[in-house]
Write an enzyme that holds these catalytic residues in place. Structure first.
Site, PDB file in Angstrom:
ATOM      1  N   TYR A 130       0.841  -1.193   0.000  1.00 39.29           N
ATOM      2  CA  TYR A 130       0.000   0.000   0.000  1.00 39.29           C
ATOM      3  C   TYR A 130       0.879   1.247   0.000  1.00 39.29           C
ATOM      4  O   TYR A 130       1.776   1.375   0.824  1.00 39.29           O
ATOM      5  CB  TYR A 130      -0.915   0.024   1.233  1.00 39.29           C
ATOM      6  CG  TYR A 130      -1.959   1.112   1.092  1.00 39.29           C
ATOM      7  CD1 TYR A 130      -3.185   0.836   0.485  1.00 39.29           C
ATOM      8  CD2 TYR A 130      -1.698   2.416   1.485  1.00 39.29           C
ATOM      9  CE1 TYR A 130      -4.121   1.835   0.291  1.00 39.29           C
ATOM     10  CE2 TYR A 130      -2.628   3.421   1.288  1.00 39.29           C
ATOM     11  CZ  TYR A 130      -3.844   3.126   0.692  1.00 39.29           C
ATOM     12  OH  TYR A 130      -4.776   4.120   0.486  1.00 39.29           O
ATOM     13  N   GLN A 191     -10.862  -0.070   0.381  1.00 36.89           N
ATOM     14  CA  GLN A 191     -11.247  -0.890  -0.774  1.00 36.89           C
ATOM     15  C   GLN A 191     -10.027  -1.529  -1.434  1.00 36.89           C
ATOM     16  O   GLN A 191     -10.105  -2.664  -1.922  1.00 36.89           O
ATOM     17  CB  GLN A 191     -12.072  -0.070  -1.788  1.00 36.89           C
ATOM     18  CG  GLN A 191     -11.396   1.141  -2.422  1.00 36.89           C
ATOM     19  CD  GLN A 191     -11.520   2.418  -1.581  1.00 36.89           C
ATOM     20  OE1 GLN A 191     -11.732   2.362  -0.370  1.00 36.89           O
ATOM     21  NE2 GLN A 191     -11.370   3.572  -2.227  1.00 36.89           N
ATOM     22  N   ASN A 214      -3.649   5.536   6.159  1.00 32.10           N
ATOM     23  CA  ASN A 214      -4.434   6.297   7.131  1.00 32.10           C
ATOM     24  C   ASN A 214      -5.298   5.357   7.983  1.00 32.10           C
ATOM     25  O   ASN A 214      -5.158   4.136   7.913  1.00 32.10           O
ATOM     26  CB  ASN A 214      -5.292   7.352   6.407  1.00 32.10           C
ATOM     27  CG  ASN A 214      -6.313   6.704   5.462  1.00 32.10           C
ATOM     28  OD1 ASN A 214      -6.628   5.528   5.571  1.00 32.10           O
ATOM     29  ND2 ASN A 214      -6.811   7.502   4.534  1.00 32.10           N
ATOM     30  N   SER A 237       6.210   8.815  13.635  1.00 29.93           N
ATOM     31  CA  SER A 237       7.652   8.620  13.752  1.00 29.93           C
ATOM     32  C   SER A 237       8.239   9.276  15.001  1.00 29.93           C
ATOM     33  O   SER A 237       7.638  10.187  15.571  1.00 29.93           O
ATOM     34  CB  SER A 237       8.272   9.245  12.503  1.00 29.93           C
ATOM     35  OG  SER A 237       9.514   8.714  12.223  1.00 29.93           O
ATOM     36  N   GLN A 259      12.507  15.056  12.119  1.00 25.81           N
ATOM     37  CA  GLN A 259      11.493  14.129  12.593  1.00 25.81           C
ATOM     38  C   GLN A 259      10.144  14.834  12.736  1.00 25.81           C
ATOM     39  O   GLN A 259       9.106  14.313  12.332  1.00 25.81           O
ATOM     40  CB  GLN A 259      11.919  13.586  13.968  1.00 25.81           C
ATOM     41  CG  GLN A 259      11.493  12.194  14.268  1.00 25.81           C
ATOM     42  CD  GLN A 259      11.887  11.212  13.175  1.00 25.81           C
ATOM     43  OE1 GLN A 259      11.063  10.423  12.750  1.00 25.81           O
ATOM     44  NE2 GLN A 259      13.127  11.265  12.693  1.00 25.81           N
ATOM     45  N   HIS A 262       7.513  15.477   9.850  1.00 26.42           N
ATOM     46  CA  HIS A 262       6.750  14.370   9.270  1.00 26.42           C
ATOM     47  C   HIS A 262       5.256  14.473   9.545  1.00 26.42           C
ATOM     48  O   HIS A 262       4.432  14.200   8.686  1.00 26.42           O
ATOM     49  CB  HIS A 262       7.222  13.036   9.851  1.00 26.42           C
ATOM     50  CG  HIS A 262       8.250  12.357   9.020  1.00 26.42           C
ATOM     51  ND1 HIS A 262       8.030  11.970   7.733  1.00 26.42           N
ATOM     52  CD2 HIS A 262       9.538  11.989   9.285  1.00 26.42           C
ATOM     53  CE1 HIS A 262       9.115  11.395   7.235  1.00 26.42           C
ATOM     54  NE2 HIS A 262      10.055  11.395   8.162  1.00 26.42           N
ATOM     55  N   GLU A 327      12.171   4.652  17.874  1.00 25.26           N
ATOM     56  CA  GLU A 327      12.273   4.167  16.505  1.00 25.26           C
ATOM     57  C   GLU A 327      13.674   4.485  15.958  1.00 25.26           C
ATOM     58  O   GLU A 327      14.348   3.631  15.418  1.00 25.26           O
ATOM     59  CB  GLU A 327      11.196   4.865  15.663  1.00 25.26           C
ATOM     60  CG  GLU A 327      11.146   4.407  14.227  1.00 25.26           C
ATOM     61  CD  GLU A 327      10.252   5.306  13.379  1.00 25.26           C
ATOM     62  OE1 GLU A 327       9.858   6.404  13.860  1.00 25.26           O
ATOM     63  OE2 GLU A 327       9.959   4.927  12.233  1.00 25.26           O
ATOM     64  N   HIS A 328      14.085   5.747  16.124  1.00 21.34           N
ATOM     65  CA  HIS A 328      15.414   6.193  15.697  1.00 21.34           C
ATOM     66  C   HIS A 328      16.179   6.714  16.904  1.00 21.34           C
ATOM     67  O   HIS A 328      15.648   7.549  17.642  1.00 21.34           O
ATOM     68  CB  HIS A 328      15.315   7.350  14.701  1.00 21.34           C
ATOM     69  CG  HIS A 328      14.439   7.078  13.520  1.00 21.34           C
ATOM     70  ND1 HIS A 328      13.169   7.615  13.407  1.00 21.34           N
ATOM     71  CD2 HIS A 328      14.645   6.335  12.408  1.00 21.34           C
ATOM     72  CE1 HIS A 328      12.637   7.212  12.257  1.00 21.34           C
ATOM     73  NE2 HIS A 328      13.501   6.432  11.632  1.00 21.34           N
ATOM     74  N   ASP A 361      16.956   7.274   6.285  1.00 20.32           N
ATOM     75  CA  ASP A 361      15.658   7.378   5.596  1.00 20.32           C
ATOM     76  C   ASP A 361      15.779   7.066   4.113  1.00 20.32           C
ATOM     77  O   ASP A 361      14.828   6.621   3.480  1.00 20.32           O
ATOM     78  CB  ASP A 361      15.088   8.796   5.717  1.00 20.32           C
ATOM     79  CG  ASP A 361      14.548   9.073   7.106  1.00 20.32           C
ATOM     80  OD1 ASP A 361      14.292   8.103   7.844  1.00 20.32           O
ATOM     81  OD2 ASP A 361      14.385  10.265   7.452  1.00 20.32           O
ATOM     82  N   GLU A 415      -1.252 -36.032  28.726  1.00 18.25           N
ATOM     83  CA  GLU A 415      -2.133 -34.955  28.268  1.00 18.25           C
ATOM     84  C   GLU A 415      -3.521 -35.475  27.899  1.00 18.25           C
ATOM     85  O   GLU A 415      -4.348 -34.723  27.389  1.00 18.25           O
ATOM     86  CB  GLU A 415      -1.483 -34.209  27.083  1.00 18.25           C
ATOM     87  CG  GLU A 415      -0.214 -33.466  27.509  1.00 18.25           C
ATOM     88  CD  GLU A 415       0.418 -32.627  26.401  1.00 18.25           C
ATOM     89  OE1 GLU A 415      -0.010 -32.739  25.238  1.00 18.25           O
ATOM     90  OE2 GLU A 415       1.336 -31.841  26.722  1.00 18.25           O
ATOM     91  N   HIS A 420      -3.137 -39.528  19.895  1.00 21.66           N
ATOM     92  CA  HIS A 420      -1.736 -39.158  19.726  1.00 21.66           C
ATOM     93  C   HIS A 420      -0.851 -40.354  20.072  1.00 21.66           C
ATOM     94  O   HIS A 420       0.057 -40.711  19.322  1.00 21.66           O
ATOM     95  CB  HIS A 420      -1.380 -37.978  20.636  1.00 21.66           C
ATOM     96  CG  HIS A 420      -1.771 -36.639  20.091  1.00 21.66           C
ATOM     97  ND1 HIS A 420      -3.070 -36.284  19.823  1.00 21.66           N
ATOM     98  CD2 HIS A 420      -1.027 -35.552  19.754  1.00 21.66           C
ATOM     99  CE1 HIS A 420      -3.097 -35.044  19.358  1.00 21.66           C
ATOM    100  NE2 HIS A 420      -1.865 -34.575  19.305  1.00 21.66           N
TER     101      HIS A 420
END
Lengths: 438, 438
Positions: A130, A191, A214, A237, A259, A262, A327-328, A361, A415, A420
């Site tokens: 995506y 969709q 989104n 981020s 950062q 963003h 994250e960074h 990046d 068990e 088994h």
């Protein structure tokens, strides 16, 4: 005014803990809408995609076609700024080289009892990617998501990207061509996710769906999970910069703003041993904000979620950084390497004054899809491993079954699983199964 | 009567496709109940756990304590049947040996431009392990979930297990001791998941939660995901057996029933080139069902979801097996190895007539937590990789920044991210940052 925390304040722990749990996202409640869209696509296929594209993106895919034609991709590639193409190809080659090292190795061996064991890796057959529309439509993300798939050996890489009012970002198409994307469809939203998961007349389904989106896209990914695999749902981020006072405050300010620009929900944190240096960086941030095209976004992010944390020394900073699990993580200190080795939780670490996070990046070679919102405590950035799966292999002969069988039968009975136990004992008691073959 | 499909039937594709999408689980809608339980535990901690344990499990944890004491675990271990302990220890050692081979290696290198890159693996600090109560409380699953954590280097392995009416399965406690579980709490349900995710006065939070559970547990795991990591949500088990007519039908029937006895939603499929052999296996299944302690469950599973699929040859069977993407695949044919090599989607493959799947459940050494419900198309069984995470490392000197910087700036500008571009350019234009240091 940006948040200041000082480790020496008596209420530091409480304030730091509150800071850690600050929610940076409002998740819109779109579950019901998304459920309706997904079931519409399952029921009506292409027709539903045409209708939704008309309604949400204002384009007539009945006329334009759902698929982006090879000539259209080729034209985008040829008409793009040659400097951008060269930069994409440079980035692409570096990402390929790095990710080739991540390919896991098959393992097959015979143990002391003669039992054969193995782990065999194979690529996922088809993945969907995506790509958001509008300003969040990043060519670099196309490379970061598609290259590891290609390196893993995924045969079909299917990209979907909404064409709001008909327009597609030509640089995104060029990046897809460079990365080796197999098919592109001009659809987006829930969709598009439904089409990738269930297929339509035009779009064959994939086995896993990757890439950011989104709230509608995220909700749709959650809903189709199980039918297909999905990657992590990325949040806004964040960067944590650990910096000594002998840094240029302007460099550090630039990194914090990279950062912050963003997303208004992004988070930039400076950790330093010198309050004065912290203030110098805050001033530099203010100065640089003035000349930034996305200054409004960056200003909101910095004011709402930014922080300057003053620590008495790096020893106490290490556990704090592990709780932030950024994250960074940029480390611009003396002996940055040693400090980096002590940090456990971070998506990526950028070591030294000449390694701004932005290099990662685009052109570092490592992946820029990294765990956000403290999830580096338990998860990793995107890699070739996300596009392969492991099958374990077991092979016993009659002799090995005699060695392993009794313990298996004991545990099966413990068990309460009779069938088994029988599945093993029936073979142990009649080595040839009564049919004469070994 | 069990479903029979024959590849030569004209409507085979439609029937096979319908068979693949048969839903084998009714997921109870417990979202709202679970949300209330989770928020109660977040708000009231231990007190909420005590109340829920009283209400749902009929035990007084205020009196018994939430934690299972070391002496209680020790006593369970000492009082257990020595044969069972020996079998658990045999299984444990084999699982350890196999999983040690899965430990990923760190990678650190310098590329042709002098850029340093790396991937560094670290263990997750603390994981929670959910163990169901009642008949689904399997000691073998304790080993399968805890051993890879231990091998990965996870310091805290926290087990939760409901003690319905006060009772805990002593073999489960013994397995936990053998596997090296650090803490055990006698709680279960959504409240246990909430306690692991958010912590209470007694229970410190973990970073990731593993292990199977009922609808409440699964819903709670979904709800806390993000705050902590979770493993896959396991569905009912399944086996696909590909068998030639020169097998003993009783052996194959036993294997199909070993799967069917797990759960009424389990699925056992036989694929064969000989319709007569298929009928012989169906008859053997009927015979064996008569003497099975869990015959009711097995009978329902076989009748509702079992299948015998007749194929004209293994060539056409391979793509069918890949679409089924079975959790467990047994191959009992001539040249089983070659056929195994052609299958792409399977959680685990058991090769040859003397490798019943049950060996893999207990003592093979590989993990028995495997992808169900066709998810082997995109995911893998449990391994050490589920208990570690990767941090990527990047390090540039001033020279490398000059090499990589221009392309990064070009791409940042193409994406409209000015602050990104500045974070690189500000360093390129002033190598020492104006402060005199390299």
């Amino acid at each position: 005014m940006v948040l200041r925390l000082d480790y020496r304040q008596p209420d530091f722990e409480a304030r730091f803990a509150a800071f850690l749990t600050t929610k940076r996202e409002v998740s819109a409640d779109v579950e019901t809408d998304v459920r309706a869209i997904v079931s519409e696509v399952r029921a009506r296929g292409d027709e539903a995609l045409h209708d939704f594209s008309q309604r949400f993106d204002g384009i007539d895919t009945r006329k334009l076609g759902l698929a982006v034609a090879a000539e259209e991709i080729e034209a985008a590639y040829r008409s793009a700024d040659p400097d951008i193409i060269a930069a994409l190809e440079f980035a692409h080659d570096r990402i390929v080289s790095h990710h080739q090292r991540q390919m896991p190795q098959d393992d097959r061996y015979v143990d002391a009892l003669g039992v054969e064991l193995g782990s065999r890796w194979t690529a996922i057959e088809a993945v969907g990617l995506y790509v958001p529309g509008g300003t969040a439509s990043y060519p670099s993300s196309v490379l970061m998501n598609a290259v590891p798939a290609k390196v893993a050996g995924v045969e079909r890489i299917v990209m979907v990207v909404p064409a709001r009012d008909g327009a597609l970002n030509p640089v995104v198409l060029a990046a897809a061509r460079i990365a080796g994307v197999s098919e592109i469809y001009r659809i987006g939203g829930a969709q598009a996710i439904a089409a990738l998961a269930y297929g339509t007349e035009t779009i064959r389904p994939v086995a896993k769906i990757m890439g950011p989106g989104n709230a509608w896209v995220a909700a749709a990914k959650r809903q189709v999970f199980g039918t297909v695999g999905i990657d992590m749902i990325a949040g806004p981020s964040e960067v944590l910069v650990m910096a000594d006072p002998d840094n240029n405050p302007d460099w550090i300010a630039a990194d914090l703003l990279a950062q912050a620009e963003h997303d208004a929900g992004a988070q930039s944190i400076l950790m330093t041993r010198d309050a004065g240096f912290g203030e110098a960086v805050v001033e530099a941030v203010e100065r640089q904000l003035a000349t930034l095209s996305r200054s409004e976004t960056a200003r909101r992010s910095w004011a709402d979620f930014g922080a300057v944390i003053v620590v008495p020394g790096w020893d106490v900073a290490v556990p704090l950084a592990d709780r932030i699990a950024a994250e960074h993580l940029e480390i611009a200190t003396d002996d940055a390497e040693t400090l980096a080795a002590r940090i456990r939780n971070a998506g990526a670490i950028f070591i030294g004054r000449h390694t701004p996070e932005v290099i990662g990046d685009y052109v570092g070679g490592s992946n820029h899809v990294l765990p956000t919102a403290r999830s580096a405590r338990f998860s990793s950035g995107l890699s070739v491993l996300d596009y392969v799966k492991r099958t374990s292999i077991l092979r016993l002969g009659a002799e090995q079954l005699q060695s392993l069988g009794p313990a298996a039968i004991t545990l099966a009975r413990a068990e309460g699983l009779d069938a088994h136990a029988r599945s093993v004992s029936i073979r142990m008691n009649s080595r040839d199964g009564g049919l004469g073959q070994e």
